[in-house]
Design an enzyme around this catalytic site. Structure first.
Site, mmCIF file in Angstrom:
data_model
loop_
_atom_site.group_PDB
_atom_site.id
_atom_site.type_symbol
_atom_site.label_atom_id
_atom_site.label_comp_id
_atom_site.label_asym_id
_atom_site.label_seq_id
_atom_site.Cartn_x
_atom_site.Cartn_y
_atom_site.Cartn_z
ATOM 1 N N ASP A 1 0.849 -1.193 0.000
ATOM 2 C CA ASP A 1 0.000 0.000 0.000
ATOM 3 C C ASP A 1 0.884 1.242 0.000
ATOM 4 O O ASP A 1 1.094 1.885 1.015
ATOM 5 C CB ASP A 1 -0.900 -0.040 1.242
ATOM 6 C CG ASP A 1 -1.778 1.191 1.368
ATOM 7 O OD1 ASP A 1 -1.839 1.978 0.408
ATOM 8 O OD2 ASP A 1 -2.404 1.342 2.425
ATOM 9 N N ASN B 1 7.235 7.626 -14.898
ATOM 10 C CA ASN B 1 8.582 7.076 -14.731
ATOM 11 C C ASN B 1 8.905 6.782 -13.279
ATOM 12 O O ASN B 1 9.463 5.737 -12.956
ATOM 13 C CB ASN B 1 9.629 8.022 -15.333
ATOM 14 C CG ASN B 1 11.003 7.381 -15.344
ATOM 15 O OD1 ASN B 1 11.180 6.303 -15.930
ATOM 16 N ND2 ASN B 1 11.963 7.987 -14.660
ATOM 17 N N LYS C 1 0.320 3.777 -2.114
ATOM 18 C CA LYS C 1 -0.508 4.877 -2.638
ATOM 19 C C LYS C 1 0.314 5.717 -3.613
ATOM 20 O O LYS C 1 0.434 6.942 -3.472
ATOM 21 C CB LYS C 1 -1.064 5.734 -1.509
ATOM 22 C CG LYS C 1 -2.004 4.964 -0.599
ATOM 23 C CD LYS C 1 -2.673 5.836 0.420
ATOM 24 C CE LYS C 1 -3.494 5.026 1.390
ATOM 25 N NZ LYS C 1 -2.676 4.247 2.354
ATOM 26 N N ASP D 1 2.740 9.485 -8.537
ATOM 27 C CA ASP D 1 3.803 10.268 -9.173
ATOM 28 C C ASP D 1 3.693 10.208 -10.697
ATOM 29 O O ASP D 1 2.754 9.638 -11.250
ATOM 30 C CB ASP D 1 5.164 9.748 -8.678
ATOM 31 C CG ASP D 1 6.157 10.887 -8.452
ATOM 32 O OD1 ASP D 1 6.288 11.734 -9.361
ATOM 33 O OD2 ASP D 1 6.787 10.918 -7.387
HETATM 34 O O1 O7E Z 1 -7.956 2.060 10.700
HETATM 35 P P1 O7E Z 1 -7.184 0.794 10.690
HETATM 36 O O2 O7E Z 1 -6.191 0.701 11.814
HETATM 37 O O3 O7E Z 1 -8.084 -0.427 10.611
HETATM 38 O O4 O7E Z 1 -6.264 0.774 9.383
HETATM 39 C C1 O7E Z 1 -6.756 1.006 8.112
HETATM 40 C C2 O7E Z 1 -5.683 0.817 7.065
HETATM 41 O O5 O7E Z 1 -6.234 1.110 5.787
HETATM 42 C C3 O7E Z 1 -4.474 1.724 7.211
HETATM 43 O O6 O7E Z 1 -3.359 1.027 6.667
HETATM 44 C C4 O7E Z 1 -4.809 2.908 6.343
HETATM 45 O O7 O7E Z 1 -3.665 3.555 5.852
HETATM 46 C C5 O7E Z 1 -5.567 2.223 5.207
HETATM 47 N N1 O7E Z 1 -6.560 3.056 4.507
HETATM 48 C C6 O7E Z 1 -7.552 3.713 5.187
HETATM 49 O O8 O7E Z 1 -7.690 3.596 6.417
HETATM 50 N N2 O7E Z 1 -8.416 4.526 4.488
HETATM 51 C C7 O7E Z 1 -8.360 4.671 3.149
HETATM 52 O O9 O7E Z 1 -9.171 5.384 2.594
HETATM 53 C C8 O7E Z 1 -7.376 3.968 2.435
HETATM 54 C C9 O7E Z 1 -6.545 3.113 3.134
HETATM 55 C C10 O7E Z 1 -5.774 2.195 2.384
HETATM 56 O O10 O7E Z 1 -5.665 1.004 2.585
HETATM 57 O O11 O7E Z 1 -5.254 2.709 1.355
HETATM 58 C C11 O7E Z 1 -5.182 2.009 0.257
HETATM 59 C C12 O7E Z 1 -5.045 3.043 -0.715
#
Ligand code: O7E
Length: 215
Positions: free
Chosen positions: A64, A72, A66, A69
């Site tokens: 994850d 490249n 995200k 960028d």
């Molecule tokens: O709240 P928790 O502790 O259950 O953790 C949630 C996880 O999902 C954490 O790693 C956080 O960064 C991620 N997350 C979200 O909470 N909300 C989002 O909108 C997106 C993510 C995620 O997994 O991103 C993927 C892009």
């Protein structure tokens, strides 16, 4: 217990320490479909944690990052992360189809179309329709949608091409409920603190796994 193909629970392993991460992943693996590795664990333990988690659990690993960028740079990062053993990489859709496409050329990709926190309403939610269009055009493995807003998951499901999976973070610590969001159309729930910060991570994972059965 069902085979891993029937499981719907993804562990968000947001701890810093290598030993703790490996211990939690190992003791919860029976109930998981995959383990998600985010920046806290990568900055705390290094990229090789992906390889180790894969060896210890035998489960798919979702990186994850995200990614957001230019094509490249996305490509430079994603190639190292897939090389380390990641099975999926999460990328933001807003940098555009070329940036996401650069990741998709290298491996299975998951695109963020909406996030779970309150601030997601400011910039991301107004762009969700466009991000769904992008996903329908590129056909990634899946998209990220908010477990904290089951009505948005239903909406996203109604607009998304069948076959594209919906992965939903926000169950537990952020207030989302597993059964509700799966009924709304999610394929997988992503859970962090409710498992890794609990007194008994294996038992917490088991209870969440039970909740996902038969939904
Ligand atoms: O709240 P928790 O502790 O259950 O953790 C949630 C996880 O999902 C954490 O790693 C956080 O960064 C991620 N997350 C979200 O909470 N909300 C989002 O909108 C997106 C993510 C995620 O997994 O991103 C993927 C892009």
């Amino acid at each position: 217990m069902s085979g891993s193909e029937d499981r719907k629970l993804i562990l968000a392993l947001d701890v810093y320490e290598r030993e703790r991460a490996l211990e939690i992943a190992e003791c919860t693996a029976d109930y998981l479909w995959a383990v998600k590795v985010n920046w806290p664990l990568i900055v705390g333990s290094g990229l090789s944690i992906i390889t180790e988690l894969k060896q210890v659990t035998g489960l798919p690993i979702i990186a994850d990052l995200k990614l957001a960028d230019i094509p490249n740079t996305n490509r430079l990062i994603a190639s190292k992360v897939f090389e380390a053993g990641a099975d999926y990489i999460i990328a933001h859709g807003f940098p555009g189809s070329d940036s996401v496409g650069a990741v998709m050329e290298l491996g299975k990709t998951i695109i963020v179309v909406e996030m779970s926190h309150p601030g997601a309403k400011e910039f991301i939610q107004p762009a969700t329709d466009k991000l769904i269009e992008l996903a329908n055009e590129l056909e990634p493995f899946g998209v990220i949608a908010p477990a904290t807003r089951p009505e948005r998951v239903s909406y996203i499901r109604s607009k998304l091409k069948p076959g594209i999976k919906i992965l939903t973070p926000g169950v537990g610590a952020q207030g989302g409920r597993a059964g509700e969001v799966l009924k709304a159309g999610a394929d997988y729930i992503i859970v962090g603190r409710s498992i890794y910060a609990s007194e008994n991570p294996r038992e917490s994972a088991r209870m969440l796994y039970e909740e996902t059965l038969g939904v």
